[in-house]
Design an enzyme around this catalytic site. Structure first.
Site, PDB file in Angstrom:
ATOM      1  NE  ARG A  29       9.348  -9.864  -2.556  1.00 37.37           N
ATOM      2  CZ  ARG A  29      10.612 -10.275  -2.615  1.00 37.37           C
ATOM      3  NH1 ARG A  29      10.968 -11.187  -3.504  1.00 37.37           N
ATOM      4  NH2 ARG A  29      11.508  -9.777  -1.796  1.00 37.37           N
ATOM      5  CE  LYS A  72       5.569   3.550  12.454  1.00 39.06           C
ATOM      6  NZ  LYS A  72       4.405   3.083  11.673  1.00 39.06           N
ATOM      7  CB  THR A 110       1.427   3.818  14.276  1.00 36.91           C
ATOM      8  OG1 THR A 110       2.108   4.523  13.235  1.00 36.91           O
ATOM      9  CG2 THR A 110       1.582   2.339  14.009  1.00 36.91           C
ATOM     10  CB  ALA A 154      -0.733   3.523   2.372  1.00 38.29           C
ATOM     11  CB  SER A 198      -0.949  -0.002   1.198  1.00 40.43           C
ATOM     12  OG  SER A 198      -0.234  -0.134   2.414  1.00 40.43           O
TER      13      SER A 198
END
Length: 336
Positions: free
Chosen positions: A33, A190, A247, A139, A13
């Site tokens: 990938r 974090k 976060t 994101a 993301s």
């Protein structure tokens, strides 16, 4: 000056989001990938696996050929999980052009070596200026145009300012810094502390408890970061407290999700088995604790998180352990 060509390695993301931003002003190729992801991005201009429902710029190219992605790049951006970065860098070493800068988006520490991502870059790609882009950046929110900011740290701050232009938009503000070590340590730490806060949420410990843990976690990671050579002010900035806040509080945070599920009684194996992306804090926790022991820095919150992740302690055990300690001086003491 010619427009720099950008290669972004990693189509998760955040890698896809940064590649989309760069492609608006510079020729950009995204390495994936997974062939289906590369085809989806390159032909249908979406990344349904990691950014469902969000349209990507038609100018953004995608490939599964790693060497094709980097062979003509003027800037390489690495959005590879921390434990896989070294192997990818080793593979591109014969192809990447000399001296071009490498910017890490990864937020972790390498197991075994205890290295930051720019230290890994320096070992595998000697001579390449290496830095990190970090901040309160979920994101999907950045990709959808919501306003935020980040810090781009390079050893040469003038180069950081130049590179910032590749990623800066009206709603994505990029600040420059020369404190690469501080930015990287904050970004890695974090994630571990977001697991601790998620554990509090999962156990329904309350907002006061969550605020206490977040605040003391900020103090704890700053102590470790300064001991490792970072600057204290970095931990009060976007890459430090800013990233810690988002976060620890966002429902989109993978690391907070891990903690929340642990707080509800699930095992770490069950949780990770149900996730499609990496929660870096799980692998970073033991490295963080080992580093702190080497440096003589007390990290009780991180240690309790590790106890739950690795040693079979319950979330209740972890919080009882923290609350049994005697608080000292809020600003100068080593206690949590």
């Amino acid at each position: 000056m010619k427009t720099p060509r950008v290669a972004v390695l990693g189509a998760g993301s955040w890698g896809t989001t940064v590649a989309a931003i760069a492609s608006r002003s510079s020729p950009t190729v995204l390495w994936a990938r997974d062939p289906e992801t590369a085809q989806s991005v390159g032909e249908r201009h979406v990344n349904e696996r990691y950014l469902p429902g969000l349209a990507l710029p038609k100018a953004l190219e995608a490939t599964t050929d790693l060497h094709r992605a980097v062979e003509s790049a003027d800037v390489v951006v690495a959005a590879i999980p921390a434990q896989s970065l070294r192997a990818v860098l080793r593979e591109i070493a014969p192809t990447i052009r000399p001296w071009i800068p490498v910017v890490s988006l990864s937020k972790g520490l390498e197991r075994g070596t205890h290295k930051t991502m720019t230290e890994v870059i320096a070992e595998e790609l000697p001579g390449h200026p290496a830095g990190a882009l970090s901040g309160p950046n979920i994101a999907a929110e950045v990709a959808s145009g919501m306003a935020t900011a980040a810090t781009l740290a390079m050893p040469d701050e003038a180069l950081a300012s130049q590179l910032a232009e590749l990623f800066r938009t009206n709603r994505f503000r990029i600040y420059s810094s020369s404190d690469v070590r501080g930015v990287e340590i904050a970004g890695a730490c974090k994630n571990v502390y977001a697991i601790a806060v998620g554990m509090a949420d999962g156990a329904e410990a309350g907002y006061n408890t969550k605020a206490m843990v977040m605040t003391r976690a900020g103090h704890e990671m700053a102590r470790l970061g300064v001991a490792m050579g970072g600057r204290m002010e970095t931990f009060a900035g976007l890459a430090g407290m800013g990233d810690l806040i988002v976060t620890c509080t966002s429902s989109r945070s993978r690391n907070r999700h891990v903690g929340e599920e642990l707080g509800r009684g699930k095992t770490v194996e069950e949780i990770l088995g149900q996730m499609s992306q990496v929660a870096e804090g799980v692998a970073t926790a033991p490295v963080l604790v080992e580093l702190a022991e080497q440096l003589g820095v007390q990290v009780p919150i991180a240690r309790e998180v590790l106890g739950v992740l690795r040693d079979g302690r319950t979330v209740r055990d972890a919080y009882r352990g923290l609350l049994r300690s005697t608080p000292g001086n809020e600003m100068d003491g080593d206690s949590w």
